[in-house]
Design a protein around this motif. Structure first.
Motif, PDB file in Angstrom:
ATOM      1  N   SER A   1       0.854  -1.173  -0.139  1.00  0.00           N
ATOM      2  CA  SER A   1      -0.115  -0.084   0.111  1.00  0.00           C
ATOM      3  C   SER A   1       0.949   1.348   0.228  1.00  0.00           C
ATOM      4  N   PHE A   2       0.287   2.515  -0.814  1.00  0.00           N
ATOM      5  CA  PHE A   2       1.283   3.516  -0.749  1.00  0.00           C
ATOM      6  C   PHE A   2       0.301   4.753  -0.486  1.00  0.00           C
ATOM      7  N   TYR A   3       0.858   5.529   0.292  1.00  0.00           N
ATOM      8  CA  TYR A   3       0.069   6.830   0.753  1.00  0.00           C
ATOM      9  C   TYR A   3       1.151   7.954   0.670  1.00  0.00           C
ATOM     10  N   ASN A   4       0.763   9.151   0.320  1.00  0.00           N
ATOM     11  CA  ASN A   4       1.630  10.236   0.629  1.00  0.00           C
ATOM     12  C   ASN A   4       3.155  10.092   0.030  1.00  0.00           C
ATOM     13  N   ASN A   5       3.292   9.420  -1.184  1.00  0.00           N
ATOM     14  CA  ASN A   5       4.457   9.096  -1.890  1.00  0.00           C
ATOM     15  C   ASN A   5       5.679   8.260  -0.895  1.00  0.00           C
ATOM     16  N   GLU A   6       4.689   7.276  -0.188  1.00  0.00           N
ATOM     17  CA  GLU A   6       5.820   6.514   0.389  1.00  0.00           C
ATOM     18  C   GLU A   6       4.804   5.040   0.601  1.00  0.00           C
ATOM     19  N   ILE A   7       5.601   3.959   0.746  1.00  0.00           N
ATOM     20  CA  ILE A   7       4.999   2.739   1.117  1.00  0.00           C
ATOM     21  C   ILE A   7       4.461   2.780   2.602  1.00  0.00           C
ATOM     22  N   SER A   8       3.226   2.452   2.859  1.00  0.00           N
ATOM     23  CA  SER A   8       2.367   2.405   4.061  1.00  0.00           C
ATOM     24  C   SER A   8       2.919   0.859   4.682  1.00  0.00           C
ATOM     25  N   GLU A   9       2.607   0.037   3.802  1.00  0.00           N
ATOM     26  CA  GLU A   9       2.728  -1.371   4.399  1.00  0.00           C
ATOM     27  C   GLU A   9       3.040  -2.260   3.240  1.00  0.00           C
ATOM     28  N   LYS A  10       3.682  -3.370   3.384  1.00  0.00           N
ATOM     29  CA  LYS A  10       4.075  -4.332   2.256  1.00  0.00           C
ATOM     30  C   LYS A  10       4.116  -5.652   3.082  1.00  0.00           C
ATOM     31  N   SER A  11       3.656  -6.702   1.891  1.00  0.00           N
ATOM     32  CA  SER A  11       3.735  -8.001   2.417  1.00  0.00           C
ATOM     33  C   SER A  11       5.252  -8.555   2.352  1.00  0.00           C
ATOM     34  N   GLU A  12       5.077  -9.946   2.736  1.00  0.00           N
ATOM     35  CA  GLU A  12       6.265 -10.835   2.513  1.00  0.00           C
ATOM     36  C   GLU A  12       6.787 -10.962   0.971  1.00  0.00           C
ATOM     37  N   ILE A  13       5.636 -10.862   0.304  1.00  0.00           N
ATOM     38  CA  ILE A  13       5.866 -11.262  -1.214  1.00  0.00           C
ATOM     39  C   ILE A  13       6.541  -9.866  -1.827  1.00  0.00           C
ATOM     40  N   PHE A  14       6.384  -8.994  -1.191  1.00  0.00           N
ATOM     41  CA  PHE A  14       6.935  -7.435  -1.848  1.00  0.00           C
ATOM     42  C   PHE A  14       8.380  -7.509  -1.529  1.00  0.00           C
ATOM     43  N   ASP A  15       9.414  -8.174  -2.322  1.00  0.00           N
ATOM     44  CA  ASP A  15      10.750  -8.087  -1.525  1.00  0.00           C
ATOM     45  C   ASP A  15      11.435  -7.090  -2.685  1.00  0.00           C
ATOM     46  N   ASP A  16      12.804  -7.235  -2.740  1.00  0.00           N
ATOM     47  CA  ASP A  16      13.468  -6.176  -3.370  1.00  0.00           C
ATOM     48  C   ASP A  16      13.268  -6.042  -4.729  1.00  0.00           C
ATOM     49  N   GLN A  17      13.080  -7.069  -5.280  1.00  0.00           N
ATOM     50  CA  GLN A  17      12.524  -7.338  -6.723  1.00  0.00           C
ATOM     51  C   GLN A  17      11.341  -6.292  -7.301  1.00  0.00           C
ATOM     52  N   PHE A  18      10.516  -5.906  -6.318  1.00  0.00           N
ATOM     53  CA  PHE A  18       9.437  -5.066  -6.503  1.00  0.00           C
ATOM     54  C   PHE A  18       9.605  -3.540  -5.985  1.00  0.00           C
ATOM     55  N   SER A  19       9.123  -2.720  -6.800  1.00  0.00           N
ATOM     56  CA  SER A  19       9.072  -1.359  -6.481  1.00  0.00           C
ATOM     57  C   SER A  19       7.681  -0.658  -6.794  1.00  0.00           C
ATOM     58  N   VAL A  20       7.294   0.530  -6.050  1.00  0.00           N
ATOM     59  CA  VAL A  20       6.263   1.146  -6.654  1.00  0.00           C
ATOM     60  C   VAL A  20       6.571   2.780  -6.767  1.00  0.00           C
TER      61      VAL A  20
ATOM     62  N   PHE B   1       0.224   5.420 -11.037  1.00  0.00           N
ATOM     63  CA  PHE B   1       0.652   4.534 -10.016  1.00  0.00           C
ATOM     64  C   PHE B   1       1.337   3.117 -10.447  1.00  0.00           C
ATOM     65  N   THR B   2       2.620   2.823 -10.328  1.00  0.00           N
ATOM     66  CA  THR B   2       3.265   2.080 -11.265  1.00  0.00           C
ATOM     67  C   THR B   2       3.880   0.941 -10.259  1.00  0.00           C
ATOM     68  N   LEU B   3       3.618  -0.478 -10.595  1.00  0.00           N
ATOM     69  CA  LEU B   3       4.662  -1.554  -9.921  1.00  0.00           C
ATOM     70  C   LEU B   3       5.656  -2.021 -10.996  1.00  0.00           C
ATOM     71  N   LYS B   4       6.873  -1.822 -10.387  1.00  0.00           N
ATOM     72  CA  LYS B   4       8.186  -2.479 -11.255  1.00  0.00           C
ATOM     73  C   LYS B   4       8.539  -3.717 -10.741  1.00  0.00           C
ATOM     74  N   ILE B   5       8.525  -4.701 -11.423  1.00  0.00           N
ATOM     75  CA  ILE B   5       9.235  -5.954 -10.988  1.00  0.00           C
ATOM     76  C   ILE B   5      10.560  -6.019 -11.835  1.00  0.00           C
ATOM     77  N   ARG B   6      11.662  -5.810 -11.205  1.00  0.00           N
ATOM     78  CA  ARG B   6      12.966  -5.566 -11.647  1.00  0.00           C
ATOM     79  C   ARG B   6      13.597  -6.783 -12.745  1.00  0.00           C
ATOM     80  N   SER B   7      13.621  -7.836 -12.089  1.00  0.00           N
ATOM     81  CA  SER B   7      14.156  -9.206 -12.845  1.00  0.00           C
ATOM     82  C   SER B   7      12.957 -10.243 -12.660  1.00  0.00           C
ATOM     83  N   THR B   8      12.132 -10.477 -13.505  1.00  0.00           N
ATOM     84  CA  THR B   8      10.735 -11.516 -13.345  1.00  0.00           C
ATOM     85  C   THR B   8      11.465 -12.741 -13.426  1.00  0.00           C
ATOM     86  N   LYS B   9      10.690 -13.468 -12.637  1.00  0.00           N
ATOM     87  CA  LYS B   9      10.858 -14.868 -12.411  1.00  0.00           C
ATOM     88  C   LYS B   9       9.584 -15.736 -12.637  1.00  0.00           C
ATOM     89  N   LEU B  10       9.450 -17.064 -13.329  1.00  0.00           N
ATOM     90  CA  LEU B  10       8.574 -17.659 -13.656  1.00  0.00           C
ATOM     91  C   LEU B  10       7.282 -17.451 -12.640  1.00  0.00           C
TER      92      LEU B  10
END
Lengths: 114, 111
Positions: A48-67, A75-84
């Motif tokens: 989740s994202f509010y006021n230009n910063e992450i409010s909360e993230k789950s365990e799934i949202f690791d360093d490969q992900f960014s918003v 509002f974008t979601l980036k996956i840096r190096s996708t896995k299967l």
């Protein structure tokens, strides 16, 4: 009636490639979210994202992900190096406030990683 | 284990029947609950919500019941129509901003 929109509707990529999924939340909403749904499974919270910063993230949202909220509407979601295992439907949602306000979902982007 | 789940993975009804979809939750601290409908290839669509200070809320053809004593949530759909065929998820807000979804019940309505 205002709605959340997402592009593209379907994204196919090669393993290891970067992808950016885009969302336009409802205009007067302040909180934005990403969820994912692997085929046949339940919807899972990513971030989740509010006021230009992450409010909360789950365990799934690791360093490969960014918003990011690059401008006043996207509002974008980036996956840096996708896995299967990143293959899933990715849903963007927005709400006026968190906790006790309904989160409205977009139609989703189907990500297929080959 | 799961915090939110549904009792039945599938439910088949005849057009015009009333449908009841159930959900059990385990976190007594959850204070906000939502039912979503998801049609094939689409995102979850809001149906109805309820806060923990209520035990019943009605919408158009839908009613949500909350029993905090046994941590049970149900969605009742009156006069079910073929267009109601979809997967129904309950979701709860435990703390923070995340919604925790259950596995879903597939409702099939035959005419």
């Amino acid at each position: 009636e205002p709605e959340v929109t997402q592009t593209p509707s379907h994204q196919v990529t090669q393993m290891g490639q970067e992808v950016i999924l885009r969302c336009v939340p409802i205009s007067n909403h302040l909180y934005f979210y990403w969820y994912r749904q692997i085929l046949g499974q339940k919807v899972e919270f990513l971030v989740s994202f509010y006021n230009n910063e992450i409010s909360e993230k789950s365990e799934i949202f690791d360093d490969q992900f960014s918003v990011e909220r690059p401008d006043g509407s996207n509002f974008t979601l980036k996956i840096r190096s996708t896995k299967l295992e990143d293959s899933a439907m990715y849903f963007c949602a927005s709400s006026p406030t968190p906790r006790t306000d309904t989160q409205y979902f977009g139609p989703g982007t189907r990500l297929t990683v080959l | 284990g799961e915090s939110v789940g549904l009792h039945l993975p599938t439910l088949s009804v005849q057009e015009g029947d009333n449908s009841i979809i159930n959900c059990a939750y385990s976190n007594s601290a959850s204070d906000y609950f939502i039912w979503y409908k998801q049609e094939s290839g689409k995102g979850p669509q809001f149906i109805i919500d309820i806060r923990s200070n209520m035990d019943k809320r009605q919408g158009q053809r839908v009613t949500v019941l909350l029993n905090k004593t046994v941590k049970h949530l149900s969605l009742q759909i009156a006069a079910t129509q073929p267009g109601d065929s979809a997967v129904y998820f309950c979701a709860e807000n435990q703390a923070g901003t995340a919604l925790i979804f259950g596995k879903g019940t597939t409702l099939s309505v035959s005419s």
